[in-house]
Write an enzyme that holds these catalytic residues in place. Structure first.
Site, PDB file in Angstrom:
ATOM      1  N   GLU A 166      -3.532   7.410  -5.511  1.00  0.00           N
ATOM      2  CA  GLU A 166      -3.578   6.618  -6.532  1.00  0.00           C
ATOM      3  C   GLU A 166      -4.774   7.340  -7.375  1.00  0.00           C
ATOM      4  OE1 GLU A 166      -3.618   2.292  -5.742  1.00  0.00           O
ATOM      5  OE2 GLU A 166      -1.665   2.356  -4.879  1.00  0.00           O
TER       6      GLU A 166
ATOM      7  N   ARG B 204       0.816  -1.187   0.072  1.00  0.00           N
ATOM      8  CA  ARG B 204       0.021   0.006   0.041  1.00  0.00           C
ATOM      9  C   ARG B 204       0.855   1.148   0.067  1.00  0.00           C
ATOM     10  NH1 ARG B 204      -3.320  -2.792  -1.574  1.00  0.00           N
ATOM     11  NH2 ARG B 204      -5.455  -3.169  -0.837  1.00  0.00           N
TER      12      ARG B 204
ATOM     13  N   HIS C   2      -0.475  -0.119  -9.824  1.00  0.00           N
ATOM     14  CA  HIS C   2      -1.323  -1.012  -8.983  1.00  0.00           C
ATOM     15  C   HIS C   2      -1.722  -2.158  -9.669  1.00  0.00           C
ATOM     16  CE1 HIS C   2      -3.532  -1.286  -4.882  1.00  0.00           C
ATOM     17  NE2 HIS C   2      -3.265  -2.312  -5.111  1.00  0.00           N
TER      18      HIS C   2
END
Ligand code: DGY
Length: 324
Positions: free
Chosen positions: A265, A236, A284
């Protein structure tokens, strides 16, 4: 039972839900839903299959009729689990199935950083493939280096196996508890956080985002890492502090960084990290393979179908809802 799904998910999951006789509605727009839109859609639903949405207290209070929230992820830091539990809403996730794909991504980033790969590719695109310079853009070899795993669970174990197999890397790790499988199979050694920083040539982060890990990798921590080392984060983005990471790279406290996760993000396209030679950033995509995404959709569907059948979901984040 009615199921609302916040993103288009793989057919494998949809088919299972349909075969179980459940009614489905899916959000198909290519943007995140607002909290109000999600609340509105959930009036109709008994079950929510959620990917990429923040499920906060306000949403949960307004949707307390939900019989299950099935996440299309292993991570559950975007859900207020405490409130869900108080409201007796079971929350399910998708553990196990994305370990290999996520470890592949961490390994890919480690290799890309070690050889400046993303940066060198950009130079070709920019027309900068110049004459051969034997001393320019030299990378690092990983043979015999030490891998430090911060959070050695299923994903960390897969990454450690890859590093041991490919480069004979020594494996050390920092966890709250011992990982016997990693110790027996790979000779992994549990060390203090300070030792992890001091000894590792590559540190790879595979822990959940919790109040303890939030912002854990800050400038002070980067300064304690071995000079010339590489930082990899596929867990994360909030676990490292981005401005501190940039400073650590610019000051040479660490050599490089590979990130599949950022905060926020999406990352802005003008972010400094994207232009640094020893940095590789991905959007991601840790679990983004066909097989893994299919498996995740199936697990999420199985969690919902169990509740529709009056059973306990097989992959629960808050099992205590059943003993309240
Ligand atoms: C997960 O499953 O938590 C991955 O990070 C994808 O979001």
């Amino acid at each position: 039972m009615n199921v609302f799904i916040t993103r288009v998910i793989p057919e494998s999951g949809l088919r299972l839900l349909e075969e179980a006789g459940l009614k489905i509605r899916q959000w198909t727009q290519k943007r995140k839903m607002t909290r109000d839109e999600l609340i509105e859609e959930c009036y109709w639903a008994d079950a929510l299959l959620s990917a990429g949405q923040q499920l906060d207290q306000e949403f949960l209070e307004a949707s307390k009729h939900l019989k299950i929230i099935a996440l299309h992820s292993v991570g559950y830091d975007n859900v207020d689990i405490k409130t869900a539990t108080r409201l007796k809403i079971p929350v399910g996730n998708t553990p196990g199935v994305l370990s290999g794909a996520t470890a592949d991504t961490a390994f890919l980033l480690m290799m890309a950083v070690a050889r400046n790969a993303f940066y060198m590719n950009r130079r070709i695109i920019n027309g900068e493939w110049g004459f051969f310079e034997p001393t320019a853009n030299l990378g690092k070899e990983l043979n015999g280096c030490t891998l430090g795993v911060f959070g050695l669970g299923k994903i960390g174990l897969e990454m450690a196996k890859r590093c041991k197999g490919a480069f004979g890397m020594k494996i050390i790790y920092h966890n709250r508890s011992r990982n016997i499988e990693a110790e027996q199979e790979l000779g992994a050694e549990l060390v203090s956080f300070e030792e992890l920083l001091k000894q590792s040539d590559v540190i790879t982060v595979h822990t959940a985002l919790t109040p303890e890990t939030d912002g854990k990798f800050d400038l002070e921590v980067f300064k304690q890492m071995k000079p010339g080392s590489i930082f990899i984060n596929t867990a994360r983005g909030k676990i490292h502090q981005e401005t501190d990471l940039i400073e650590a790279l610019e000051s040479g406290f660490i050599w490089g960084a590979g990130l599949d996760v950022t905060s926020p993000e999406p990352m802005r396209p003008d972010n400094k990290l994207l232009f640094m030679p020893n940095v590789a950033v991905l959007p991601h995509i840790g679990s983004a393979t066909e097989g893994t995404r299919n498996a995740m959709a199936k697990l999420a569907a199985e969690n919902i179908i169990a509740v529709a059948n009056g059973e306990r979901p097989p992959f629960l984040v808050n099992p205590e809802v059943y003993s309240l």
